[in-house]
Design a protein around this motif. Structure first.
Motif, PDB file in Angstrom:
ATOM      1  N   LYS A   6      37.042  52.961  42.479  1.00 36.78           N
ATOM      2  CA  LYS A   6      37.485  53.436  43.791  1.00 36.78           C
ATOM      3  C   LYS A   6      37.988  54.883  43.704  1.00 36.78           C
ATOM      4  O   LYS A   6      37.720  55.704  44.585  1.00 36.78           O
ATOM      5  CB  LYS A   6      38.593  52.510  44.311  1.00 36.78           C
ATOM      6  N   GLN A  16      31.043  53.012  49.481  1.00 37.97           N
ATOM      7  CA  GLN A  16      30.528  51.898  48.669  1.00 37.97           C
ATOM      8  C   GLN A  16      29.024  51.747  48.868  1.00 37.97           C
ATOM      9  O   GLN A  16      28.274  51.491  47.930  1.00 37.97           O
ATOM     10  CB  GLN A  16      31.232  50.592  49.065  1.00 37.97           C
ATOM     11  N   ARG A  27      26.181  46.504  48.498  1.00 35.89           N
ATOM     12  CA  ARG A  27      27.528  47.051  48.725  1.00 35.89           C
ATOM     13  C   ARG A  27      28.597  46.029  48.341  1.00 35.89           C
ATOM     14  O   ARG A  27      29.657  46.359  47.827  1.00 35.89           O
ATOM     15  CB  ARG A  27      27.684  47.423  50.207  1.00 35.89           C
ATOM     16  N   GLN A  28      28.254  44.743  48.591  1.00 38.06           N
ATOM     17  CA  GLN A  28      29.195  43.671  48.301  1.00 38.06           C
ATOM     18  C   GLN A  28      29.497  43.591  46.797  1.00 38.06           C
ATOM     19  O   GLN A  28      30.600  43.231  46.402  1.00 38.06           O
ATOM     20  CB  GLN A  28      28.622  42.334  48.809  1.00 38.06           C
ATOM     21  N   LEU A  31      32.000  46.269  46.023  1.00 35.84           N
ATOM     22  CA  LEU A  31      33.301  45.816  46.530  1.00 35.84           C
ATOM     23  C   LEU A  31      33.907  44.758  45.597  1.00 35.84           C
ATOM     24  O   LEU A  31      35.100  44.808  45.273  1.00 35.84           O
ATOM     25  CB  LEU A  31      33.111  45.236  47.941  1.00 35.84           C
ATOM     26  N   ALA A  32      33.056  43.807  45.146  1.00 35.84           N
ATOM     27  CA  ALA A  32      33.547  42.737  44.264  1.00 35.84           C
ATOM     28  C   ALA A  32      34.031  43.311  42.927  1.00 35.84           C
ATOM     29  O   ALA A  32      35.036  42.849  42.382  1.00 35.84           O
ATOM     30  CB  ALA A  32      32.444  41.714  44.037  1.00 35.84           C
ATOM     31  N   LYS A  35      37.395  45.072  43.447  1.00 34.52           N
ATOM     32  CA  LYS A  35      38.502  44.134  43.659  1.00 34.52           C
ATOM     33  C   LYS A  35      38.748  43.239  42.446  1.00 34.52           C
ATOM     34  O   LYS A  35      39.605  42.366  42.479  1.00 34.52           O
ATOM     35  CB  LYS A  35      38.201  43.269  44.883  1.00 34.52           C
ATOM     36  N   LYS A  37      36.799  40.952  41.297  1.00 38.45           N
ATOM     37  CA  LYS A  37      36.254  39.601  41.458  1.00 38.45           C
ATOM     38  C   LYS A  37      35.031  39.386  40.580  1.00 38.45           C
ATOM     39  O   LYS A  37      34.627  38.266  40.336  1.00 38.45           O
ATOM     40  CB  LYS A  37      35.848  39.377  42.926  1.00 38.45           C
ATOM     41  N   TYR A  38      34.422  40.485  40.181  1.00 34.62           N
ATOM     42  CA  TYR A  38      33.203  40.371  39.379  1.00 34.62           C
ATOM     43  C   TYR A  38      33.167  41.464  38.318  1.00 34.62           C
ATOM     44  O   TYR A  38      33.402  42.633  38.632  1.00 34.62           O
ATOM     45  CB  TYR A  38      31.972  40.488  40.306  1.00 34.62           C
TER      46      TYR A  38
ATOM     47  N   ARG B 162      32.119  32.743  46.896  1.00 37.59           N
ATOM     48  CA  ARG B 162      33.519  33.096  47.183  1.00 37.59           C
ATOM     49  C   ARG B 162      34.210  33.583  45.905  1.00 37.59           C
ATOM     50  O   ARG B 162      34.970  34.548  45.923  1.00 37.59           O
ATOM     51  CB  ARG B 162      34.245  31.871  47.750  1.00 37.59           C
ATOM     52  N   TYR B 164      32.906  35.092  43.377  1.00 35.31           N
ATOM     53  CA  TYR B 164      32.449  36.429  42.985  1.00 35.31           C
ATOM     54  C   TYR B 164      32.457  37.418  44.153  1.00 35.31           C
ATOM     55  O   TYR B 164      31.657  38.341  44.198  1.00 35.31           O
ATOM     56  CB  TYR B 164      31.063  36.343  42.347  1.00 35.31           C
ATOM     57  N   GLY B 165      33.355  37.165  45.087  1.00 40.37           N
ATOM     58  CA  GLY B 165      33.666  38.168  46.102  1.00 40.37           C
ATOM     59  C   GLY B 165      32.631  38.406  47.180  1.00 40.37           C
ATOM     60  O   GLY B 165      32.507  39.521  47.687  1.00 40.37           O
ATOM     61  N   GLU B 166      31.897  37.362  47.565  1.00 40.35           N
ATOM     62  CA  GLU B 166      30.866  37.549  48.595  1.00 40.35           C
ATOM     63  C   GLU B 166      31.451  37.930  49.949  1.00 40.35           C
ATOM     64  O   GLU B 166      30.902  38.746  50.660  1.00 40.35           O
ATOM     65  CB  GLU B 166      30.048  36.258  48.724  1.00 40.35           C
ATOM     66  N   TRP B 167      32.582  37.343  50.300  1.00 40.39           N
ATOM     67  CA  TRP B 167      33.130  37.580  51.642  1.00 40.39           C
ATOM     68  C   TRP B 167      34.414  38.401  51.598  1.00 40.39           C
ATOM     69  O   TRP B 167      35.241  38.317  52.488  1.00 40.39           O
ATOM     70  CB  TRP B 167      33.356  36.251  52.351  1.00 40.39           C
ATOM     71  N   GLU B 168      34.554  39.175  50.524  1.00 37.02           N
ATOM     72  CA  GLU B 168      35.712  40.069  50.451  1.00 37.02           C
ATOM     73  C   GLU B 168      35.535  41.184  51.474  1.00 37.02           C
ATOM     74  O   GLU B 168      34.421  41.625  51.744  1.00 37.02           O
ATOM     75  CB  GLU B 168      35.824  40.676  49.051  1.00 37.02           C
ATOM     76  N   THR B 169      36.651  41.623  52.032  1.00 36.28           N
ATOM     77  CA  THR B 169      36.580  42.726  52.993  1.00 36.28           C
ATOM     78  C   THR B 169      37.533  43.840  52.551  1.00 36.28           C
ATOM     79  O   THR B 169      38.477  43.592  51.804  1.00 36.28           O
ATOM     80  CB  THR B 169      36.980  42.269  54.408  1.00 36.28           C
ATOM     81  N   ASP B 170      37.255  45.017  53.010  1.00 32.16           N
ATOM     82  CA  ASP B 170      38.173  46.132  52.755  1.00 32.16           C
ATOM     83  C   ASP B 170      38.089  47.117  53.907  1.00 32.16           C
ATOM     84  O   ASP B 170      37.476  46.836  54.940  1.00 32.16           O
ATOM     85  CB  ASP B 170      37.867  46.792  51.410  1.00 32.16           C
ATOM     86  N   GLU B 171      38.658  48.276  53.709  1.00 33.33           N
ATOM     87  CA  GLU B 171      38.733  49.244  54.812  1.00 33.33           C
ATOM     88  C   GLU B 171      37.368  49.796  55.216  1.00 33.33           C
ATOM     89  O   GLU B 171      37.213  50.328  56.297  1.00 33.33           O
ATOM     90  CB  GLU B 171      39.679  50.404  54.440  1.00 33.33           C
ATOM     91  N   GLU B 172      36.368  49.625  54.332  1.00 36.56           N
ATOM     92  CA  GLU B 172      35.040  50.129  54.672  1.00 36.56           C
ATOM     93  C   GLU B 172      34.224  49.124  55.470  1.00 36.56           C
ATOM     94  O   GLU B 172      33.121  49.417  55.896  1.00 36.56           O
ATOM     95  CB  GLU B 172      34.273  50.499  53.396  1.00 36.56           C
ATOM     96  N   GLN B 173      34.771  47.910  55.601  1.00 42.96           N
ATOM     97  CA  GLN B 173      34.044  46.868  56.331  1.00 42.96           C
ATOM     98  C   GLN B 173      33.900  47.273  57.786  1.00 42.96           C
ATOM     99  O   GLN B 173      34.817  47.848  58.366  1.00 42.96           O
ATOM    100  CB  GLN B 173      34.812  45.546  56.232  1.00 42.96           C
TER     101      GLN B 173
END
Lengths: 63, 174
Positions: A6, A16, A27-28, A31-32, A35, A37-38, B162, B164-173
């Motif tokens: 970031k 992203q 993009r996901q 993001l993952a 964060k 998550k991955y 879920r 592995y962050g498929e539905w994670e959101t942030d400020e760019e969403q």
């Protein structure tokens, strides 16, 4: 594993979506990774580091 | 080929498979649906490879792989347990196929003097083959398991997506 993607994105004024397109991922996925998550594969990690022109240890921090 | 076109093609293939299943039952020809189903899957596989706008990166591949593996493990255990139970039923049957004593007429036809009601007899006055009936029920059970596995796969897919962050959101969403 933590990372500073970031920060490097902000330094290079990249979204992203733009980084994902450059690296050929979604993009996901960016993001993952940001964060925590991955954890990316070694190949993707090298691609990210090479894209920003820095060493991998400057972006990824193993804890 | 666009991904949406592939979904339309998959829907059409599904309808064709339903029609083939109906025809297969109507003509008592199991090979029709068996070959038709394999052909349908091959067709969809080839069409899927021609989809140009799909994007599967390593994270999505990992999600699919983990969900598939988890589903396969559950399926293997349940299917093996059911098959063992069915094998026990099959091995425990006194005779296979089961026949009642034949009369003096055509071989295989039951003795009419036994007064077996028509509801028990199959078409043509033959005694229904108990072995075949059990295999038929086993087929229903297999189909039910396969449908359950589909829903199980979707469940595992959602779980790993879920994770592995498929539905994670942030400020760019958006």
């Amino acid at each position: 594993m933590k990372n500073r993607i970031k920060v490097f994105r902000a330094m290079n004024d990249l979204t992203q979506e733009a980084l994902a397109n450059e690296l050929g991922v979604t993009r996901q996925t960016i993001l993952a990774i940001e964060k925590g998550k991955y954890d990316p594969s070694l190949e993707l990690a090298f691609k990210i580091a090479r894209y920003f022109g820095v060493g991998m240890d400057e972006i990824f921090i193993y804890e | 080929m666009k991904q949406n076109f592939f979904y339309i093609l998959a829907g059409i293939a599904g309808l064709v498979e339903v029609c083939l299943f109906y025809l297969s039952v109507e003509f008592s020809n199991p090979m029709l649906i068996t070959i038709g189903f394999i052909a349908g899957v091959l067709l969809l596989y080839m069409a899927y490879r021609r989809v140009s706008d799909r994007q599967v990166d390593e994270r999505l591949a990992l999600i699919n792989q983990k969900a598939g593996m988890a589903t396969f493990m559950v399926f293997w255990v349940i299917f093996f347990a059911t098959s063992l139970g069915s094998a026990v039923i099959g091995l425990g049957a006194p005779r296979f196929p089961h026949h009642l004593p034949s009369g003096k007429g055509e071989p295989g036809l039951p003795d009419r003097s036994m007064n077996i009601p028509d509801s028990v007899l199959g078409s043509g006055g033959h005694i229904p083959d108990n072995g075949s009936i059990r295999l038929g029920y086993f087929g229903y059970m297999q189909l039910a398991f396969l449908f359950l596995m589909f829903f199980l796969y979707v469940g595992f897919r959602v779980y790993y997506a879920r994770k592995y962050g498929e539905w994670e959101t942030d400020e760019e969403q958006d």
